[in-house]
Design a protein around this motif. Structure first.
Motif, PDB file in Angstrom:
ATOM      1  N   MET A  38       0.807  -1.223   0.000  1.00 23.20           N
ATOM      2  CA  MET A  38       0.000   0.000   0.000  1.00 23.20           C
ATOM      3  C   MET A  38       0.832   1.261   0.000  1.00 23.20           C
ATOM      4  N   HIS A  39       1.979   1.231   0.657  1.00 20.75           N
ATOM      5  CA  HIS A  39       2.785   2.452   0.685  1.00 20.75           C
ATOM      6  C   HIS A  39       3.491   2.618  -0.664  1.00 20.75           C
ATOM      7  N   PRO A  40       3.504   3.838  -1.199  1.00 23.50           N
ATOM      8  CA  PRO A  40       4.147   4.047  -2.505  1.00 23.50           C
ATOM      9  C   PRO A  40       5.597   3.553  -2.543  1.00 23.50           C
ATOM     10  N   TYR A  41       6.317   3.645  -1.417  1.00 23.99           N
ATOM     11  CA  TYR A  41       7.696   3.157  -1.413  1.00 23.99           C
ATOM     12  C   TYR A  41       7.730   1.635  -1.531  1.00 23.99           C
ATOM     13  N   THR A  42       6.890   0.948  -0.771  1.00 17.05           N
ATOM     14  CA  THR A  42       6.838  -0.515  -0.876  1.00 17.05           C
ATOM     15  C   THR A  42       6.461  -0.927  -2.295  1.00 17.05           C
ATOM     16  N   GLN A  43       5.488  -0.218  -2.862  1.00 17.74           N
ATOM     17  CA  GLN A  43       5.084  -0.526  -4.237  1.00 17.74           C
ATOM     18  C   GLN A  43       6.263  -0.357  -5.194  1.00 17.74           C
ATOM     19  N   GLY A  44       7.004   0.732  -5.003  1.00 15.75           N
ATOM     20  CA  GLY A  44       8.164   0.992  -5.858  1.00 15.75           C
ATOM     21  C   GLY A  44       9.225  -0.085  -5.703  1.00 15.75           C
ATOM     22  N   LEU A  45       9.495  -0.455  -4.443  1.00 15.89           N
ATOM     23  CA  LEU A  45      10.497  -1.493  -4.176  1.00 15.89           C
ATOM     24  C   LEU A  45      10.118  -2.791  -4.866  1.00 15.89           C
ATOM     25  N   MET A  46       8.860  -3.180  -4.742  1.00 16.60           N
ATOM     26  CA  MET A  46       8.439  -4.443  -5.345  1.00 16.60           C
ATOM     27  C   MET A  46       8.514  -4.375  -6.860  1.00 16.60           C
ATOM     28  N   GLY A  47       8.175  -3.215  -7.403  1.00  9.15           N
ATOM     29  CA  GLY A  47       8.231  -3.062  -8.851  1.00  9.15           C
ATOM     30  C   GLY A  47       9.643  -3.093  -9.386  1.00  9.15           C
ATOM     31  N   SER A  48      10.618  -2.739  -8.530  1.00 12.11           N
ATOM     32  CA  SER A  48      11.983  -2.685  -9.037  1.00 12.11           C
ATOM     33  C   SER A  48      12.723  -4.000  -8.852  1.00 12.11           C
ATOM     34  N   VAL A  49      12.083  -4.998  -8.251  1.00 12.42           N
ATOM     35  CA  VAL A  49      12.720  -6.312  -8.170  1.00 12.42           C
ATOM     36  C   VAL A  49      12.539  -7.010  -9.515  1.00 12.42           C
ATOM     37  N   PRO A  50      13.657  -7.367 -10.186  1.00  8.29           N
ATOM     38  CA  PRO A  50      13.514  -8.014 -11.486  1.00  8.29           C
ATOM     39  C   PRO A  50      12.847  -9.373 -11.316  1.00  8.29           C
ATOM     40  N   SER A  51      12.032  -9.770 -12.258  1.00  6.59           N
ATOM     41  CA  SER A  51      11.450 -11.101 -12.176  1.00  6.59           C
ATOM     42  C   SER A  51      11.151 -11.605 -13.577  1.00  6.59           C
ATOM     43  N   GLN A  52      11.019 -12.906 -13.689  1.00  8.90           N
ATOM     44  CA  GLN A  52      10.772 -13.518 -14.999  1.00  8.90           C
ATOM     45  C   GLN A  52       9.506 -12.955 -15.629  1.00  8.90           C
ATOM     46  N   ASN A  53       8.514 -12.707 -14.766  1.00  3.89           N
ATOM     47  CA  ASN A  53       7.216 -12.276 -15.280  1.00  3.89           C
ATOM     48  C   ASN A  53       7.267 -10.949 -16.011  1.00  3.89           C
ATOM     49  N   ARG A  54       8.319 -10.180 -15.706  1.00  4.81           N
ATOM     50  CA  ARG A  54       8.358  -8.846 -16.300  1.00  4.81           C
ATOM     51  C   ARG A  54       9.444  -8.718 -17.353  1.00  4.81           C
ATOM     52  N   ARG A  55       9.946  -9.855 -17.823  1.00  4.60           N
ATOM     53  CA  ARG A  55      11.002  -9.811 -18.834  1.00  4.60           C
ATOM     54  C   ARG A  55      10.571  -8.998 -20.042  1.00  4.60           C
ATOM     55  N   GLY A  56      11.540  -8.225 -20.577  1.00  4.39           N
ATOM     56  CA  GLY A  56      11.243  -7.496 -21.803  1.00  4.39           C
ATOM     57  C   GLY A  56      10.596  -6.145 -21.546  1.00  4.39           C
ATOM     58  N   LYS A  57      10.048  -5.968 -20.358  1.00  6.45           N
ATOM     59  CA  LYS A  57       9.492  -4.660 -20.024  1.00  6.45           C
ATOM     60  C   LYS A  57      10.489  -3.935 -19.133  1.00  6.45           C
ATOM     61  N   PRO A  58      10.496  -2.602 -19.209  1.00  8.10           N
ATOM     62  CA  PRO A  58      11.395  -1.897 -18.302  1.00  8.10           C
ATOM     63  C   PRO A  58      10.972  -2.146 -16.856  1.00  8.10           C
ATOM     64  N   LEU A  59      11.952  -2.166 -15.960  1.00  8.08           N
ATOM     65  CA  LEU A  59      11.623  -2.285 -14.542  1.00  8.08           C
ATOM     66  C   LEU A  59      10.981  -0.991 -14.100  1.00  8.08           C
ATOM     67  N   GLN A  60      10.022  -1.125 -13.202  1.00  9.58           N
ATOM     68  CA  GLN A  60       9.450   0.060 -12.610  1.00  9.58           C
ATOM     69  C   GLN A  60      10.541   0.642 -11.721  1.00  9.58           C
ATOM     70  N   GLN A  61      10.885   1.884 -11.886  1.00  9.80           N
ATOM     71  CA  GLN A  61      11.957   2.408 -11.056  1.00  9.80           C
ATOM     72  C   GLN A  61      11.450   3.503 -10.129  1.00  9.80           C
ATOM     73  N   ILE A  62      12.119   3.603  -8.980  1.00 11.90           N
ATOM     74  CA  ILE A  62      11.812   4.726  -8.095  1.00 11.90           C
ATOM     75  C   ILE A  62      12.765   5.831  -8.508  1.00 11.90           C
ATOM     76  N   ASN A  63      12.247   6.937  -8.975  1.00 11.71           N
ATOM     77  CA  ASN A  63      13.132   7.993  -9.450  1.00 11.71           C
ATOM     78  C   ASN A  63      13.817   8.701  -8.287  1.00 11.71           C
ATOM     79  N   GLY A  64      14.872   9.440  -8.647  1.00  5.35           N
ATOM     80  CA  GLY A  64      15.566  10.222  -7.641  1.00  5.35           C
ATOM     81  C   GLY A  64      16.300   9.357  -6.653  1.00  5.35           C
TER      82      GLY A  64
END
Ligand SMILES: Nc1ncnc2c1ncn2[C@@H]1O[C@H](COP(=O)(O)OP(=O)(O)OP(=O)(O)O)[C@@H](O)[C@H]1O
Ligand SMILES: Nc1ncnc2c1ncn2[C@@H]1O[C@H](COP(=O)(O)OP(=O)(O)OP(=O)(O)O)[C@@H](O)[C@H]1O
Ligand code: SF4
Ligand code: SF4
Ligand SMILES: [Mg+2]
Ligand SMILES: [Mg+2]
Lengths: 327, 326
Positions: free
Chosen positions: B248-274
């Protein structure tokens, strides 16, 4: 299609000289000998233009040694690394510059007493790719390419965060228009949220400048994300190479299978680990036959006696395991 | 059942020349018997200092200035260093990223383990202490423990040294273990071994375990509950299952999005800017505002308080989805 990079029978031995303790013990009649580490042991593979080839394996298996030989900054004991110049994007760039290496620790690889503008332009000026008068404009463009504010041109490395320093390191590598990048744990020292930024940058740069990568990482999640093909090393040897889908879904070699089973994954959540047993053997006295046999649950007497050859078991899928002979 | 450890509003600050650095700024969480809690966050977020505070190992210019650390009914933050000594290595043990923080390079493993036992139990005989040491080495998966007892730390690989330091932490059957990045320096295969042994130990001995790491995926694999830390504060906590399924917290969401995984291959990783703001110079309001996609006026003025949700879940953000609050 011809590969852009071909590695043949590449080996590197290091002589591990005696430490003081061993020298002392020798003087009182013991017989310690200098030991040889086969850091990279008769390795063969090729890389095609535009590919990202990942290299994985446990600590000490020879990933960095391989990477340094491919980058041309370490000379092999035997074997060769050949780059096909006819496929180069920029044929006028000196061949010594074609492969650039990006390291783990961006701090120790940047000269702390130089400003960013000089760090980035030093090699291109030396090799006369640009003239000193073009320096500022050129450095500005390089920084923009890696997502750094050109306002930072006059800064020193210590005035950047870890992620920004890694960007400076990448800008310096890009400045000589390389064809091929060897990345050795290039994101390992960065915070998780910054790792994603740099991984995305590597992928963007590849697409924009038609680059080819050898990407070394102990982080299998990262390798799975970024690579088209994966090389798995164990104690100096390649035990498996496979296209990424195969690596993920149908790994052949028992070591690869064990390695993948140990990877922590968000999507799996809490779970019971069933790790492979045993320690990584010392590279100074690797096990006979198949190096993996003391830890392999399928090992047979043959595995102890005979080294399995790396054989193509499916198109573009190579594995070195005796089990494949029986099937 | 009462928790083994209950930390409430812990404040550990460093009084540096450049100003006051709030390394731990209002941290609260608890760990029950046999429970594994993961503490994740990036470098400098205050994970280690939280652990050191519990151990009574914060040195000047650092100081616990407020809050309580309740360990089985006793407030540790009020104890003198001498009194703390009685808990350390006995009721509470710590495992460090570098096992050589625990091990003495010039003593045999045996000597170190026996000393650790006898330091807390003067009546136990050397032979009994040796037997317990040997059994504990076996417990953490070290083969031929009798032989290994006679060895020196340098004769072990990194993974084995770490297992010895875990064995030493286990020796006196502590109620709480604080493990600070215990597997970060290890290979995945060895990390898997260590995690599996720790899980088993906690279950069997009902030890409470705080597992500090920057790696969310490791926490997902080992912990029951997770606390996500950012700039000295816990921004979200709850069961691993809930947080992984629905951060729920935007930081937790960002952290989870930036963990590389097979499911997201080929797409850019969601990154936390700054990047993380300097801990000496935190903005007014929410510390995450400069990197947050949902930040608004309020976030830059007021520090968000904890919102309590169902299932012992907490989020520190103004934008908790409506309908979730209890
Ligand atoms: N300059 C050197 N002199 C002697 N031995 C070396 C040297 N460089 C590497 N080695 C040895 O060669 C082997 C391979 O080392 P290498 O650094 O290539 O491994 P790696 O796979 O990169 O490991 P890591 O994951 O820890 O970085 C190791 O046993 C190492 O000790
Ligand atoms: N002795 C000290 N003096 C001043 N500041 C300190 C001291 N020790 C730690 N800090 C600061 O306290 C903050 C929290 O540090 P801590 O070591 O807890 O971070 P961490 O989350 O464990 O990070 P890492 O993942 O890098 O280990 C950091 O900003 C750090 O700079
Ligand atoms: S060759 Fe034998 S020991 Fe080696 S991986 Fe295959 S089965 Fe295991
Ligand atoms: S409080 Fe505001 S800035 Fe902070 S995380 Fe929530 S939305 Fe973002
Ligand atoms: Mg290396
Ligand atoms: Mg720490």
């Amino acid at each position: 299609m011809k590969p852009i990079l071909q590695v043949q029978n590449l080996s590197k031995d290091f002589i591990k000289s005696l430490d003081l303790v061993a020298k002392g013990l020798n003087r009182i009649g013991q017989s310690y000998k200098e030991e040889v580490v086969h850091a990279v042991d008769d390795v063969n593979f090729s890389i095609f233009k535009g590919e990202i080839v990942g290299v994985v394996g446990e600590s000490g298996c020879g990933k960095s040694t391989l990477g340094r030989m491919v980058a041309g900054i370490l000379s092999p004991s035997t074997g060769s690394v050949e780059f096909d110049s006819s496929q180069a994007n920029n044929k006028e760039i000196p061949s010594a510059l074609r492969t650039q290496m990006i390291f783990q620790d961006p701090f120790s690889s940047l000269n702390p007493r130089k400003r960013v503008i000089d760090i980035v332009t030093e090699a291109p000026i030396y090799h006369k790719l640009i003239t000193p008068s073009e320096k500022r404009a050129f450095a500005t463009e390089m920084l923009q390419r890696v997502g750094l504010d050109p306002d930072t041109l006059e800064r020193y490395p210590h005035q950047f965060s870890g992620g920004q320093r890694q960007r400076v390191g990448i800008a310096r590598a890009l400045a000589v228009s390389p064809e091929f990048l060897v990345c050795d744990e290039s994101i390992a020292a960065l915070d998780v949220s910054i790792q994603a930024q740099i991984i995305n940058l590597f992928v963007d740069l590849k697409d924009t400048y038609d680059l080819t990568y050898l990407f070394i990482s102990h982080d299998i999640g990262v390798i799975e994300h970024i690579s088209d093909r994966v090389i798995v090393m164990y104690l100096g040897r390649i035990v498996e190479t496979a296209p990424i889908e195969t690596f993920v879904k149908q790994p052949n070699h028992p070591y690869t299978q064990a390695l993948l089973a140990g990877v922590p994954r968000l999507e799996v959540g809490k779970r019971q680990y069933e790790p492979i047993s045993g320690e990584i053997p010392s590279p100074l006295s690797p096990p006979t036959g198949c190096h993996f046999h003391p830890r392999c649950k399928f090992a047979t007497p043959r595995c102890k006696a005979e080294k399995p050859a790396l054989r193509e078991i499916a198109p573009a899928h190579f594995s070195a395991c005796h089990l494949n002979d029986e099937a | 059942m009462d928790p083994i450890l209950k930390i409430n509003n812990l404040q550990t600050h460093f009084f540096t020349k450049a100003g006051i650095l709030k390394a731990v700024d209002g941290v609260s969480f608890e760990i029950g018997a046999g429970e594994i809690v993961g503490l994740v966050g990036e470098s400098g977020s205050g994970k280690s200092i939280t652990g050191f505070s519990v151990m009574g190992l914060v040195d000047p210019p650092g100081k616990i200035i407020d809050g309580s650390i309740n360990f089985k009914g006793q407030d540790l933050s009020a104890l003198s260093n001498n009194q703390m000594q009685g808990f350390r290595g006995n009721r509470i043990a710590m495992i460090f990223q570098d096992p050589m923080m625990t091990l003495n390079p010039v003593l045999r493993i045996e000597t170190q383990m026996i000393e650790a036992i006898q330091a807390h139990d003067g009546s136990i005989s050397r032979e009994d202490a040796r037997i317990r040491s040997r059994d504990t080495l076996g417990l953490v998966g070290i083969s031929s423990p009798d032989e290994r007892l006679r060895a020196y730390p340098h004769q072990f690989s990194g993974g084995m040294r770490q297992r010895v330091s875990i064995a030493i932490a286990m020796l006196n059957r502590p109620d709480l273990i604080i493990a600070d990045e215990p597997t970060t320096a290890l290979d995945v295969t060895i990390q898997g071994q260590v995690i599996s042994e720790m899980q088993k130990l906690c279950r069997e001995t009902q030890t409470a375990l705080l597992w500090i790491t920057h790696d969310l995926a490791v926490v997902a694999g080992i912990a029951d509950r997770v606390c996500v830390m950012y700039a000295g504060r816990i921004v979200e906590q709850g069961s691993v299952a809930n947080i992984i399924a629905n951060p729920m917290h935007p930081y937790t969401q960002g952290l989870m999005g930036s963990v590389p995984s097979q499911n997201r291959r080929g797409k850019p990783l969601q990154q936390i800017n700054g990047m993380v703001p300097s801990m000496l110079n935190l903005p007014a309001g929410c510390a995450f505002q400069n990197r947050c996609n949902h930040a608004n006026e309020k976030c830059s003025k007021i520090q968000p308080d904890i919102t309590q949700l169902a299932d012992r879940r907490q989020v520190r953000c103004f934008n908790v989805p409506a309908g979730q609050q209890v």
